[in-house]
Design a protein around this motif. Structure first.
Motif, PDB file in Angstrom:
ATOM      1  N   THR A 253      -1.780 -56.104  -9.460  1.00 34.48           N
ATOM      2  CA  THR A 253      -3.042 -56.736  -9.818  1.00 34.48           C
ATOM      3  C   THR A 253      -4.069 -55.621  -9.985  1.00 34.48           C
ATOM      4  OG1 THR A 253      -2.453 -58.650  -8.462  1.00 34.48           O
ATOM      5  CG2 THR A 253      -4.770 -58.422  -9.097  1.00 34.48           C
ATOM      6  N   THR A 254      -4.615 -55.512 -11.183  1.00 32.37           N
ATOM      7  CA  THR A 254      -5.475 -54.361 -11.479  1.00 32.37           C
ATOM      8  C   THR A 254      -6.839 -54.820 -11.961  1.00 32.37           C
ATOM      9  OG1 THR A 254      -3.511 -53.113 -12.140  1.00 32.37           O
ATOM     10  CG2 THR A 254      -5.647 -52.197 -12.764  1.00 32.37           C
ATOM     11  N   LEU A 255      -7.861 -54.221 -11.366  1.00 39.13           N
ATOM     12  CA  LEU A 255      -9.244 -54.464 -11.791  1.00 39.13           C
ATOM     13  C   LEU A 255      -9.746 -53.163 -12.400  1.00 39.13           C
ATOM     14  CD1 LEU A 255     -10.857 -57.092 -11.433  1.00 39.13           C
ATOM     15  CD2 LEU A 255     -12.060 -56.010  -9.532  1.00 39.13           C
ATOM     16  N   VAL A 256     -10.075 -53.204 -13.689  1.00 42.32           N
ATOM     17  CA  VAL A 256     -10.505 -51.992 -14.402  1.00 42.32           C
ATOM     18  C   VAL A 256     -11.960 -52.134 -14.800  1.00 42.32           C
ATOM     19  CG1 VAL A 256     -10.038 -50.446 -16.338  1.00 42.32           C
ATOM     20  CG2 VAL A 256      -8.165 -51.786 -15.354  1.00 42.32           C
ATOM     21  N   ILE A 257     -12.779 -51.208 -14.342  1.00 42.78           N
ATOM     22  CA  ILE A 257     -14.172 -51.139 -14.796  1.00 42.78           C
ATOM     23  C   ILE A 257     -14.225 -50.039 -15.842  1.00 42.78           C
ATOM     24  CG2 ILE A 257     -16.562 -50.690 -14.123  1.00 42.78           C
ATOM     25  CD1 ILE A 257     -15.745 -51.565 -11.281  1.00 42.78           C
ATOM     26  N   ALA A 258     -14.616 -50.375 -17.045  1.00 47.21           N
ATOM     27  CA  ALA A 258     -14.517 -49.394 -18.132  1.00 47.21           C
ATOM     28  C   ALA A 258     -15.763 -49.399 -18.997  1.00 47.21           C
ATOM     29  CB  ALA A 258     -13.297 -49.688 -18.984  1.00 47.21           C
ATOM     30  N   HIS A 259     -16.097 -48.205 -19.433  1.00 45.49           N
ATOM     31  CA  HIS A 259     -17.171 -48.053 -20.415  1.00 45.49           C
ATOM     32  C   HIS A 259     -16.554 -47.894 -21.806  1.00 45.49           C
ATOM     33  CE1 HIS A 259     -20.829 -46.808 -22.371  1.00 45.49           C
ATOM     34  NE2 HIS A 259     -20.262 -45.685 -22.765  1.00 45.49           N
ATOM     35  N   ARG A 260     -15.468 -47.112 -21.865  1.00 45.70           N
ATOM     36  CA  ARG A 260     -14.763 -46.940 -23.153  1.00 45.70           C
ATOM     37  C   ARG A 260     -13.872 -48.145 -23.391  1.00 45.70           C
ATOM     38  NH1 ARG A 260     -12.437 -40.775 -22.778  1.00 45.70           N
ATOM     39  NH2 ARG A 260     -14.383 -39.697 -22.250  1.00 45.70           N
ATOM     40  N   LEU A 261     -14.219 -48.936 -24.376  1.00 44.78           N
ATOM     41  CA  LEU A 261     -13.472 -50.172 -24.638  1.00 44.78           C
ATOM     42  C   LEU A 261     -12.065 -49.892 -25.144  1.00 44.78           C
ATOM     43  CD1 LEU A 261     -16.260 -52.395 -26.248  1.00 44.78           C
ATOM     44  CD2 LEU A 261     -15.683 -52.048 -23.846  1.00 44.78           C
ATOM     45  N   SER A 262     -11.847 -48.698 -25.691  1.00 44.19           N
ATOM     46  CA  SER A 262     -10.509 -48.365 -26.189  1.00 44.19           C
ATOM     47  C   SER A 262      -9.479 -48.320 -25.071  1.00 44.19           C
ATOM     48  CB  SER A 262     -10.541 -47.003 -26.900  1.00 44.19           C
ATOM     49  OG  SER A 262     -10.978 -45.991 -26.009  1.00 44.19           O
ATOM     50  N   THR A 263      -9.931 -48.119 -23.822  1.00 41.39           N
ATOM     51  CA  THR A 263      -8.992 -47.987 -22.701  1.00 41.39           C
ATOM     52  C   THR A 263      -8.570 -49.343 -22.137  1.00 41.39           C
ATOM     53  OG1 THR A 263     -10.782 -47.830 -21.077  1.00 41.39           O
ATOM     54  CG2 THR A 263     -10.008 -45.764 -22.050  1.00 41.39           C
ATOM     55  N   ILE A 264      -9.201 -50.437 -22.571  1.00 38.83           N
ATOM     56  CA  ILE A 264      -8.895 -51.743 -21.959  1.00 38.83           C
ATOM     57  C   ILE A 264      -8.384 -52.771 -22.970  1.00 38.83           C
ATOM     58  CG2 ILE A 264     -10.507 -51.442 -20.035  1.00 38.83           C
ATOM     59  CD1 ILE A 264     -12.454 -53.253 -21.695  1.00 38.83           C
ATOM     60  N   GLU A 265      -8.034 -52.309 -24.149  1.00 42.40           N
ATOM     61  CA  GLU A 265      -7.601 -53.264 -25.186  1.00 42.40           C
ATOM     62  C   GLU A 265      -6.343 -54.025 -24.789  1.00 42.40           C
ATOM     63  OE1 GLU A 265      -7.266 -51.130 -28.833  1.00 42.40           O
ATOM     64  OE2 GLU A 265      -9.446 -50.865 -29.065  1.00 42.40           O
ATOM     65  N   LYS A 266      -5.514 -53.405 -23.913  1.00 41.44           N
ATOM     66  CA  LYS A 266      -4.264 -54.056 -23.498  1.00 41.44           C
ATOM     67  C   LYS A 266      -4.432 -54.941 -22.263  1.00 41.44           C
ATOM     68  CE  LYS A 266      -1.410 -50.246 -25.233  1.00 41.44           C
ATOM     69  NZ  LYS A 266      -0.456 -49.173 -24.840  1.00 41.44           N
ATOM     70  N   ALA A 267      -5.646 -55.023 -21.718  1.00 38.09           N
ATOM     71  CA  ALA A 267      -5.879 -55.837 -20.519  1.00 38.09           C
ATOM     72  C   ALA A 267      -5.550 -57.301 -20.793  1.00 38.09           C
ATOM     73  CB  ALA A 267      -7.334 -55.706 -20.065  1.00 38.09           C
ATOM     74  N   ASP A 268      -5.031 -57.991 -19.768  1.00 35.70           N
ATOM     75  CA  ASP A 268      -4.707 -59.416 -19.938  1.00 35.70           C
ATOM     76  C   ASP A 268      -5.967 -60.227 -20.216  1.00 35.70           C
ATOM     77  OD1 ASP A 268      -1.872 -59.196 -19.370  1.00 35.70           O
ATOM     78  OD2 ASP A 268      -2.457 -58.758 -17.314  1.00 35.70           O
ATOM     79  N   ARG A 269      -7.035 -59.867 -19.494  1.00 36.87           N
ATOM     80  CA  ARG A 269      -8.320 -60.537 -19.719  1.00 36.87           C
ATOM     81  C   ARG A 269      -9.446 -59.529 -19.593  1.00 36.87           C
ATOM     82  NH1 ARG A 269      -9.305 -65.292 -15.757  1.00 36.87           N
ATOM     83  NH2 ARG A 269      -7.573 -64.336 -14.620  1.00 36.87           N
ATOM     84  N   ILE A 270     -10.456 -59.716 -20.404  1.00 36.82           N
ATOM     85  CA  ILE A 270     -11.647 -58.868 -20.338  1.00 36.82           C
ATOM     86  C   ILE A 270     -12.827 -59.766 -19.993  1.00 36.82           C
ATOM     87  CG2 ILE A 270     -13.189 -57.352 -21.644  1.00 36.82           C
ATOM     88  CD1 ILE A 270     -10.740 -56.700 -23.452  1.00 36.82           C
ATOM     89  N   LEU A 271     -13.555 -59.370 -18.942  1.00 35.91           N
ATOM     90  CA  LEU A 271     -14.734 -60.125 -18.526  1.00 35.91           C
ATOM     91  C   LEU A 271     -15.978 -59.338 -18.914  1.00 35.91           C
ATOM     92  CD1 LEU A 271     -13.667 -61.079 -14.877  1.00 35.91           C
ATOM     93  CD2 LEU A 271     -13.062 -62.224 -17.006  1.00 35.91           C
ATOM     94  N   VAL A 272     -16.875 -59.986 -19.611  1.00 37.68           N
ATOM     95  CA  VAL A 272     -18.142 -59.352 -19.979  1.00 37.68           C
ATOM     96  C   VAL A 272     -19.201 -59.847 -18.999  1.00 37.68           C
ATOM     97  CG1 VAL A 272     -19.848 -59.006 -21.795  1.00 37.68           C
ATOM     98  CG2 VAL A 272     -17.439 -59.338 -22.401  1.00 37.68           C
ATOM     99  N   MET A 273     -19.839 -58.890 -18.299  1.00 39.72           N
ATOM    100  CA  MET A 273     -20.837 -59.258 -17.287  1.00 39.72           C
ATOM    101  C   MET A 273     -22.237 -58.877 -17.744  1.00 39.72           C
ATOM    102  SD  MET A 273     -18.944 -58.456 -13.655  1.00 39.72           S
ATOM    103  CE  MET A 273     -20.202 -59.386 -12.787  1.00 39.72           C
ATOM    104  N   GLU A 274     -23.168 -59.720 -17.347  1.00 37.46           N
ATOM    105  CA  GLU A 274     -24.574 -59.476 -17.670  1.00 37.46           C
ATOM    106  C   GLU A 274     -25.428 -60.112 -16.585  1.00 37.46           C
ATOM    107  OE1 GLU A 274     -26.955 -61.179 -21.229  1.00 37.46           O
ATOM    108  OE2 GLU A 274     -26.095 -59.282 -21.948  1.00 37.46           O
ATOM    109  N   ALA A 275     -26.292 -59.300 -15.963  1.00 39.61           N
ATOM    110  CA  ALA A 275     -27.205 -59.775 -14.917  1.00 39.61           C
ATOM    111  C   ALA A 275     -26.478 -60.518 -13.802  1.00 39.61           C
ATOM    112  CB  ALA A 275     -28.289 -60.664 -15.526  1.00 39.61           C
ATOM    113  N   GLY A 276     -25.300 -59.988 -13.412  1.00 41.67           N
ATOM    114  CA  GLY A 276     -24.573 -60.560 -12.290  1.00 41.67           C
ATOM    115  C   GLY A 276     -23.763 -61.795 -12.600  1.00 41.67           C
ATOM    116  N   ARG A 277     -23.618 -62.137 -13.863  1.00 41.25           N
ATOM    117  CA  ARG A 277     -22.834 -63.316 -14.262  1.00 41.25           C
ATOM    118  C   ARG A 277     -21.748 -62.928 -15.262  1.00 41.25           C
ATOM    119  NH1 ARG A 277     -24.682 -68.595 -13.819  1.00 41.25           N
ATOM    120  NH2 ARG A 277     -26.565 -68.873 -12.537  1.00 41.25           N
ATOM    121  N   ILE A 278     -20.691 -63.715 -15.312  1.00 39.62           N
ATOM    122  CA  ILE A 278     -19.657 -63.547 -16.336  1.00 39.62           C
ATOM    123  C   ILE A 278     -20.084 -64.378 -17.542  1.00 39.62           C
ATOM    124  CG2 ILE A 278     -17.234 -63.911 -16.935  1.00 39.62           C
ATOM    125  CD1 ILE A 278     -16.585 -63.660 -13.927  1.00 39.62           C
ATOM    126  N   VAL A 279     -20.383 -63.699 -18.640  1.00 37.07           N
ATOM    127  CA  VAL A 279     -20.909 -64.421 -19.805  1.00 37.07           C
ATOM    128  C   VAL A 279     -19.853 -64.612 -20.889  1.00 37.07           C
ATOM    129  CG1 VAL A 279     -23.314 -63.778 -19.418  1.00 37.07           C
ATOM    130  CG2 VAL A 279     -21.852 -62.229 -20.713  1.00 37.07           C
TER     131      VAL A 279
END
Length: 595
Positions: A527-553
Motif C-alpha cells: 500500500t503506497t501513498l505518493v506525494i508528488a509534484h512531478r506528475l510524470s512520476t505518478i501516471e501509473k498510480a491506481d488513483r490520484i487524489l487532487v487536494m485543495e485547502a484540506g479537501r479532496i476535490v
C-alpha cells in the motif's frame, strides 16, 4: 507544567544524587576530615604560642610533626571530598542528560514545532551542567565549609563562650541579605539560560544555512543577529556577577565587624586574665579563619539559584507529556488496508483546519498519489498514518482497526518513509541504509537494497564503497545520492505500507528514471501513498487524489482525470508545456543527432 516551588525542585534534583550515596558518603567523610584539620590548626597555634611562652622548647619536634600531620590529613580529606563529589556530579549530569534526551525522542511533533533545535540543545548542554551547581557543587561547599564553621565555632565556644555568641548576632542580618540576593539570582539565571538557547539557535541556523547566507549577502545580517543575542547573554551574566559581587563583600564586612568587636572585647584585661596567651591568639585566629568559609557559604545561594533555574528548564521538558501510546494491538505484520473516515485536523497554534472531512478507502497493495498546491494538506494527511499527528476529527482504520489502538512501535513497524528532506546520520552508507531496527540485517540484504535503489552506481566509485562515511547529514554526498540512500533504507525495511513524500524531487532526470523503475518494483504488493509534484512520476498510480485547502476535490486514474479536464488536467498541461519549452530552448547542437 505547573511551576514547582524551590524546595520541591531541589528535592527532586537530589533524587539523582541519592542513587550514588556511597560516593557521596565518602565525600562527606573527606570534608569532615578537612574541617577537623582546620580546627586542629587553630589548636596547634594555641599549643605553639603556649609552648614558646612557657619556654618548653623540647616539644618543638612534636609541634613540627604535628604540622606535617595536619596538612597530610587536610590533603587526604580534600582528595576524598573532591573525588567523591565529582564522581557523583558527573553521574548526575549523565543521568539527567540521558533522561532529557530519552524524553525528547518521545515528545509529540507539535513540541518540536514550538521549540527551536538550538533551545533544546542548550538545555542538553549548558542547562544540565548548571544543574550540578545546585545538586553537587553547592552541597560540596555547604558540607566542607559548614563543617569547618561548626568545628571552629565549637572550639571558640570551648575557649570563651561569651565572646563566641557575638557571631549569632550577625546571623539574621546575613540571612536577609542572602535571601534578597537569592531571589534576584533565580530570575537572572532564567534569563541567562534563555539567552544561551538563543545563541545556540542563531549559530546553528547560520552554520547549517551557510550557503544561503553567503549567496544572499546575509553575512553581516547574521553576524549582527548573533552579536545581539551574545550581547544579551553578556548583559544577563554581568547582572548576575554584580549581584554576587555586592552580596559577598557585604557579608564579609558584617563578619569582619563581629571579629573587630570580638578583638576589642577580648583584649579587656578581665577577659585576658581568664585565657592563656595561646588561647587568646588561637581564639582570634579561629575567628579570622571563619571569615572565608562564611563567605563561601553565602555564595552557595547563587549556585543553588542557577541550578534551580536550570532544573526548572530541564524538568519542564521531562514533564511534558510524551506521544499518546495507549494502544494494545501489536500484530507482527498487516495487510495494509486503510480507511480514512471523516478526518479533520487543525494545528494547536492557529486552530485553522488543515484537513476537512477527508474520506478515503485504500485497498492492500493499492498506490494512491496525492497532488495539489503547497499547503493543501498532502504531507499532513500522510503524516497521520504513522501518527506524527493525531486526528482532531474522525478516525483512520488499518485493517479495520483504529490506528490509535495499535502500539506506536507496532504501527510504525508497518510503515516505510522517504521524505523530501532526507535525514542521514554521521556514519557509513551501509549504516544509514540498515538504520535503527535494521542494524543487524545481513550484508547481502543491504547490498541488494543498495542495488535496487541504484546506490551501487555511485558507491562503486567511492574508495570504501558502502563503508564510506557520509559526514553530518550526508554533507559529503550530493542531493541525489542522499535521496537514493533514503530509498534504499525504505526498500530494506520491506514494510507493507510505503510513504513517498517527494521521493524523487532531488534527482536529476537520468537518476529519476532509474529510481522510478526501482520504486515501481518496490511498490508492488505494498500500500503506497505518493506525494508528488512531478506528475510524470505518478501516471501509473491506481488513483490520484487532487487536494485543495484540506479537501479532496478530484480523484481518479491519470486517464480519467485528464478526460475530466479539471484541476489535474490543468496542472498536467502546465507542467508539460514547461517541459516542452525547456526542451525547445536547447540549441540544435546540444540535441542528439537523429538516427
Amino acid at each position: 507544567m505547573k511551576k514547582d516551588n524551590s524546595v520541591q525542585v531541589y528535592l527532586r534534583l537530589l533524587k539523582y544524587v541519592k542513587k550514588y550515596w556511597p560516593a557521596f558518603l565518602v565525600s562527606v567523610v573527606g570534608f569532615a576530615i578537612y574541617a577537623g584539620s582546620q580546627t586542629a590548626a587553630a589548636k596547634w597555634l594555641e599549643a605553639f604560642v603556649d609552648t614558646v611562652g612557657s619556654g618548653q622548647l623540647d616539644n618543638r619536634g612534636m609541634l613540627a610533626l604535628a604540622v606535617l600531620g595536619i596538612f597530610f590529613i587536610r590533603g587526604l580529606g580534600t582528595f576524598l571530598g573532591n573525588y567523591g563529589l565529582s564522581y557523583v556530579a558527573r553521574f548526575v549530569v549523565h543521568d539527567l542528560r540521558t533522561d532529557l534526551f530519552k524524553h525528547l525522542l518521545l515528545l509529540p511533533s507539535s513540541y518540536f514545532h514550538k521549540h527551536s533545535s538550538g533551545e533544546l540543545l542548550a538545555k542538553l548542554t549548558y542547562n544540565v551542567e548548571q544543574v550540578t551547581g545546585a545538586a553537587t557543587n553547592a552541597l560540596k561547599v555547604a558540607i566542607r565549609e559548614g563543617l569547618t564553621v561548626l568545628g571552629l565555632f565549637g572550639y571558640m565556644l570551648y575557649l570563651n563562650w561569651q565572646l563566641t555568641l557575638l557571631f549569632l548576632v550577625v546571623g539574621p542580618v546575613v540571612g536577609v541579605v542572602v535571601g534578597f540576593a537569592a531571589r534576584r539570582m533565580r530570575g537572572i539565571s532564567r534569563h541567562v539560560q534563555k539567552s544561551v538557547g538563543n545563541i545556540t539557535a542563531s549559530a546553528s541556523e547560520a552554520i547549517k544555512g551557510y550557503q544561503v547566507v553567503r549567496i544572499f549577502g546575509a553575512t553581516d545580517l547574521e553576524i549582527d543577529r548573533f552579536t545581539k543575542v551574545s550581547q544579551q547573554n553578556r548583559r544577563q551574566v554581568m547582572k548576575m556577577v554584580v549581584t554576587q559581587s555586592v552580596t559577598t563583600p557585604l557579608v564579609q564586612m558584617m563578619v569582619a565587624g563581629v571579629i573587630a568587636l570580638m578583638t576589642f572585647l577580648a583584649m579587656d584585661p578581665e577577659l585576658i586574665k581568664e585565657m592563656t596567651t595561646g588561647q587568646f591568639i588561637a581564639f582570634i585566629s579561629a575567628a579570622a579563619l571563619m571569615a572565608k568559609p562564611v563567605r563561601s557559604l553565602t555564595e552557595i545561594s547563587s549556585m543553588v539559584q542557577q541550578g534551580l533555574a536550570a532544573s526548572e528548564s530541564v524538568f519542564e521538558v521531562v514533564d511534558t507529556p510524551p506521544e499518546k501510546d495507549t494502544g494494545l494491538h501489536d500484530p507482527e505484520t498487516v495487510k495494509g488496508a486503510l480507511e480514512i473516515k471523516n478526518v479533520g485536523f487543525s494545528y494547536e497554534v492557529d486552530g485553522n483546519k488543515v484537513l476537512d472531512n477527508i474520506n478515503l478507502n485504500i485497498q492492500p497493495g493499492e498506490t494512491i498519489a496525492l497532488v495539489g498546491k503547497s499547503g493543501s494538506g498532502k504531507s499532513t494527511l500522510a503524516g497521520m498514518l504513522p501518527r506524527f499527528y493525531d486526528v482532531t476529527e474522525g478516525e483512520i482504520l488499518l485493517d479495520g482497526e483504529n490506528i490509535q489502538t495499535y502500539k506506536l512501535t507496532s504501527l510504525r513497524r508497518q510503515i516505510a518513509l522517504v521524505n523530501q528532506q532526507v535525514i542521514l546520520f554521521n556514519g557509513t552508507i551501509a549504516e544509514n541504509i540498515a538504520y535503527g531496527s535494521m542494524a543487524n540485517c545481513p550484508r547481502e540484504a543491504i547490498e541488494a537494497a543498495a542495488e535496487a535503489a541504484h546506490v551501487a552506481e555511485f558507491v562503486q566509485h567511492l574508495p570504501d564503497g558502502l563503508d564510506t562515511l557520509v559526514g553530518e547529514n550526508g554533507a559529503l554526498l550530493s542531493g541525489g545520492q542522499r535521496q537514493r540512500i533514503a530509498i534504499a533504507r525504505a526498500i530494506l525495511k520491506d514494510a507493507p505500507i510505503l510513504i513517498l513524500d517527494e521521493a524523487t524531487s532531488a534527482l536529476d532526470t537520468e537518476s529519476e528514471r532509474h529510481i522510478q523503475d526501482a520504486l515501481d518494483n518496490v511498490m508492488q504488493g505494498r500500500t503506497t501513498l505518493v506525494i508528488a509534484h512531478r506528475l510524470s512520476t505518478i501516471e501509473k498510480a491506481d488513483r490520484i487524489l487532487v487536494m485543495e485547502a484540506g479537501r479532496i476535490v478530484e480523484q481518479g486514474s491519470h486517464a480519467q482525470l485528464l478526460q475530466h479536464n479539471g484541476i489535474y488536467a490543468n496542472l498536467h498541461r502546465l507542467q508539460f508545456s514547461e517541459v516542452a519549452v525547456d526542451h525547445d530552448s536547447v540549441s540544435p547542437s546540444e540535441q542528439e543527432p537523429s538516427k
